[in-house]
Design a protein around this motif. Structure first.
Motif, mmCIF file in Angstrom:
data_model
loop_
_atom_site.group_PDB
_atom_site.id
_atom_site.type_symbol
_atom_site.label_atom_id
_atom_site.label_comp_id
_atom_site.label_asym_id
_atom_site.label_seq_id
_atom_site.Cartn_x
_atom_site.Cartn_y
_atom_site.Cartn_z
ATOM 1 N N GLU A 1 5.747 15.118 8.533
ATOM 2 C CA GLU A 1 5.148 16.205 7.759
ATOM 3 C C GLU A 1 4.981 17.438 8.640
ATOM 4 N N ASP A 2 4.460 17.223 9.830
ATOM 5 C CA ASP A 2 4.356 18.265 10.841
ATOM 6 C C ASP A 2 4.434 17.566 12.200
ATOM 7 N N ARG A 3 4.178 18.277 13.260
ATOM 8 C CA ARG A 3 4.369 17.694 14.594
ATOM 9 C C ARG A 3 3.432 16.534 14.892
ATOM 10 N N ARG A 4 2.332 16.437 14.141
ATOM 11 C CA ARG A 4 1.347 15.380 14.408
ATOM 12 C C ARG A 4 1.225 14.359 13.300
ATOM 13 N N THR A 5 1.808 14.624 12.134
ATOM 14 C CA THR A 5 1.581 13.768 10.969
ATOM 15 C C THR A 5 2.887 13.212 10.432
ATOM 16 N N ASN A 6 2.961 11.888 10.373
ATOM 17 C CA ASN A 6 4.101 11.208 9.760
ATOM 18 C C ASN A 6 3.706 10.745 8.363
ATOM 19 N N PHE A 7 4.706 10.632 7.505
ATOM 20 C CA PHE A 7 4.474 10.032 6.190
ATOM 21 C C PHE A 7 5.453 8.881 6.028
ATOM 22 N N TYR A 8 5.149 8.010 5.095
ATOM 23 C CA TYR A 8 5.923 6.787 4.917
ATOM 24 C C TYR A 8 6.329 6.627 3.463
ATOM 25 N N SER A 9 7.513 6.086 3.245
ATOM 26 C CA SER A 9 7.970 5.784 1.890
ATOM 27 C C SER A 9 8.776 4.487 1.925
ATOM 28 N N PRO B 1 2.468 8.378 1.549
ATOM 29 C CA PRO B 1 1.204 8.521 2.282
ATOM 30 C C PRO B 1 1.420 8.708 3.775
ATOM 31 N N HIS B 2 0.486 9.358 4.407
ATOM 32 C CA HIS B 2 0.498 9.444 5.872
ATOM 33 C C HIS B 2 -0.255 8.239 6.399
ATOM 34 N N GLY B 3 -0.136 7.987 7.681
ATOM 35 C CA GLY B 3 -0.707 6.795 8.288
ATOM 36 C C GLY B 3 -2.191 6.623 8.032
ATOM 37 N N LEU B 4 -2.947 7.711 8.095
ATOM 38 C CA LEU B 4 -4.387 7.602 7.896
ATOM 39 C C LEU B 4 -4.751 7.252 6.452
ATOM 40 N N ALA B 5 -3.944 7.693 5.497
ATOM 41 C CA ALA B 5 -4.192 7.322 4.093
ATOM 42 C C ALA B 5 -3.953 5.827 3.901
ATOM 43 N N VAL B 6 -2.918 5.302 4.527
ATOM 44 C CA VAL B 6 -2.649 3.865 4.472
ATOM 45 C C VAL B 6 -3.800 3.107 5.135
ATOM 46 N N LYS B 7 -4.220 3.592 6.281
ATOM 47 C CA LYS B 7 -5.333 2.987 7.027
ATOM 48 C C LYS B 7 -6.589 2.954 6.168
ATOM 49 N N ASP B 8 -6.916 4.059 5.510
ATOM 50 C CA ASP B 8 -8.104 4.135 4.662
ATOM 51 C C ASP B 8 -8.049 3.114 3.522
ATOM 52 N N GLU B 9 -6.899 2.998 2.879
ATOM 53 C CA GLU B 9 -6.742 2.042 1.779
ATOM 54 C C GLU B 9 -6.963 0.615 2.261
ATOM 55 N N LEU B 10 -6.373 0.273 3.398
ATOM 56 C CA LEU B 10 -6.500 -1.088 3.910
ATOM 57 C C LEU B 10 -7.910 -1.371 4.417
ATOM 58 N N GLU B 11 -8.565 -0.373 4.977
ATOM 59 C CA GLU B 11 -9.952 -0.569 5.411
ATOM 60 C C GLU B 11 -10.855 -0.859 4.212
ATOM 61 N N THR C 1 0.828 -1.209 0.000
ATOM 62 C CA THR C 1 0.000 0.000 0.000
ATOM 63 C C THR C 1 0.861 1.257 0.000
ATOM 64 N N ILE C 2 1.910 1.258 0.796
ATOM 65 C CA ILE C 2 2.818 2.414 0.834
ATOM 66 C C ILE C 2 3.526 2.572 -0.502
ATOM 67 N N ALA C 3 3.948 1.449 -1.087
ATOM 68 C CA ALA C 3 4.648 1.496 -2.379
ATOM 69 C C ALA C 3 3.753 2.045 -3.485
ATOM 70 N N GLY C 4 2.444 1.849 -3.350
ATOM 71 C CA GLY C 4 1.520 2.284 -4.382
ATOM 72 C C GLY C 4 1.044 3.715 -4.248
ATOM 73 N N GLN C 5 1.543 4.427 -3.252
ATOM 74 C CA GLN C 5 1.135 5.816 -3.031
ATOM 75 C C GLN C 5 2.381 6.700 -2.952
ATOM 76 N N ASP C 6 2.156 7.981 -3.037
ATOM 77 C CA ASP C 6 3.245 8.950 -2.982
ATOM 78 C C ASP C 6 3.387 9.468 -1.555
#
Length: 94
Positions: free
Chosen positions: A61-69, A21-31, A14-19
């Motif tokens: 990304e900011d103090r509350r949001t991480n992104f993954y690659s 993504p932050h954790g919630l975007a990954v969560k949304d895709e898997l849900e 899922t992470i490989a297929g997105q640019d």
């Protein structure tokens, strides 16, 4: 990749297929894929495992949001897994 759970492999793909993504975007895709809620207590420890194994990098990304690659190693592991799968599953019918 052999030591990952199926859920961890799905996270990696899922992470490989997105640019980045932050954790919630990954969560949304898997849900959407699993058709059920993914709890934070399952998601983030498994993301941390991928980071610890060197397959994924976590940025801030900011103090509350991480992104993954996906790292180079992560990409190599995905490619190796695909080669292994192709030995057993021929979707092209040849």
């Amino acid at each position: 990749m052999y030591d990952l759970t199926g859920f961890q492999r799905d996270l990696l793909y899922t992470i490989a297929g997105q640019d980045d993504p932050h954790g919630l975007a990954v969560k949304d895709e898997l849900e959407e894929y699993y058709e059920k809620e993914i709890h934070h207590g399952r998601l983030y420890p498994n993301l941390d495992t991928l980071v610890d194994k060197g397959l994924v990098e976590k940025g801030q990304e900011d103090r509350r949001t991480n992104f993954y690659s996906v790292t180079r190693r992560g990409t190599r592991e995905i490619e190796a897994r695909r080669e292994w799968e192709n030995q057993y599953v021929d979707l092209d019918g040849s």
